[in-house]
Write a protein that holds these residues in place. Structure first.
Motif, PDB file in Angstrom:
ATOM      1  N   LYS A  85      44.706  39.194  43.654  1.00  0.00           N
ATOM      2  CA  LYS A  85      43.714  38.137  43.410  1.00  0.00           C
ATOM      3  C   LYS A  85      43.277  38.151  41.946  1.00  0.00           C
ATOM      4  N   LEU A  86      43.067  39.325  41.386  1.00  0.00           N
ATOM      5  CA  LEU A  86      42.686  39.423  39.980  1.00  0.00           C
ATOM      6  C   LEU A  86      43.784  38.866  39.075  1.00  0.00           C
ATOM      7  N   SER A 110      45.841  36.598  39.795  1.00  0.00           N
ATOM      8  CA  SER A 110      45.875  35.137  39.930  1.00  0.00           C
ATOM      9  C   SER A 110      44.834  34.462  39.042  1.00  0.00           C
ATOM     10  N   THR A 111      43.837  35.230  38.584  1.00  0.00           N
ATOM     11  CA  THR A 111      42.827  34.678  37.665  1.00  0.00           C
ATOM     12  C   THR A 111      43.228  34.882  36.209  1.00  0.00           C
ATOM     13  N   GLN A 130      35.405  37.902  37.926  1.00  0.00           N
ATOM     14  CA  GLN A 130      36.727  37.339  38.204  1.00  0.00           C
ATOM     15  C   GLN A 130      36.941  37.118  39.698  1.00  0.00           C
ATOM     16  N   ASN A 134      34.501  36.306  41.673  1.00  0.00           N
ATOM     17  CA  ASN A 134      33.365  35.465  42.096  1.00  0.00           C
ATOM     18  C   ASN A 134      32.368  36.241  42.950  1.00  0.00           C
TER      19      ASN A 134
END
Length: 144
Positions: free
Chosen positions: A13-14, A16-17, A95, A97
């Motif tokens: 997920k990180l 993807s940011t 990052q 949220n």
């Protein structure tokens, strides 16, 4: 308790940011995903990824709803390491949220804060500071 995210899922997920993070090693993953929720101590050599592992552990705890950031205390020996750890935690929470911030400090600084806030209960003046490294060496030198 249900674990929603693994350490590797959080890294994905990180990434993807746009964050530049590495997947944890097997040893780091064991620490990050440990179901021991009390105080923990990480002992490893320089450059082994302690700061990364500690920040990933905080993120894993928060992302999985196990702890709120304000319930976490990260202590390190140096101001540089404390600054880096605090920065990584803040950045990664943002990052993902996730809101809030953890308390990160050096052992010395945190001890000074505890003395200032609670020293009076033990008979210390609230402006008492713990001795620094130079003063400790001077005392040891006099004793020896």
């Amino acid at each position: 308790m249900e674990i929603k995210f693994s350490a590797d899922e959080i890294v994905a997920k990180l990434k993807s940011t746009g964050a530049k993070v590495h997947s944890p090693t097997n040893e780091q993953r064991e620490i990050i995903e440990s179901v021991h929720f009390g105080p923990a101590l990480i002992i490893a050599g320089a450059g082994s990824g302690k700061t990364e592992t500690m920040s990933a552990r905080v993120l894993w705890l928060v992302a999985n709803g196990i702890a709120n950031p304000d319930e976490i205390l990260g202590l390190t020996f140096t101001r540089k390491a404390a600054g880096e750890l605090a920065h990584r935690i803040r950045t990664r929470l943002r990052q993902m949220n996730l809101s809030g911030s953890a308390t990160v400090s050096t052992y010395h600084s945190y001890a000074g804060k505890v003395l200032a806030e609670h020293g009076i209960r033990l008979g210390f003046d609230t402006d008492t500071d713990p001795i620094g490294e130079a003063a400790a060496w001077q005392i040891a030198n006099k004793i020896i």
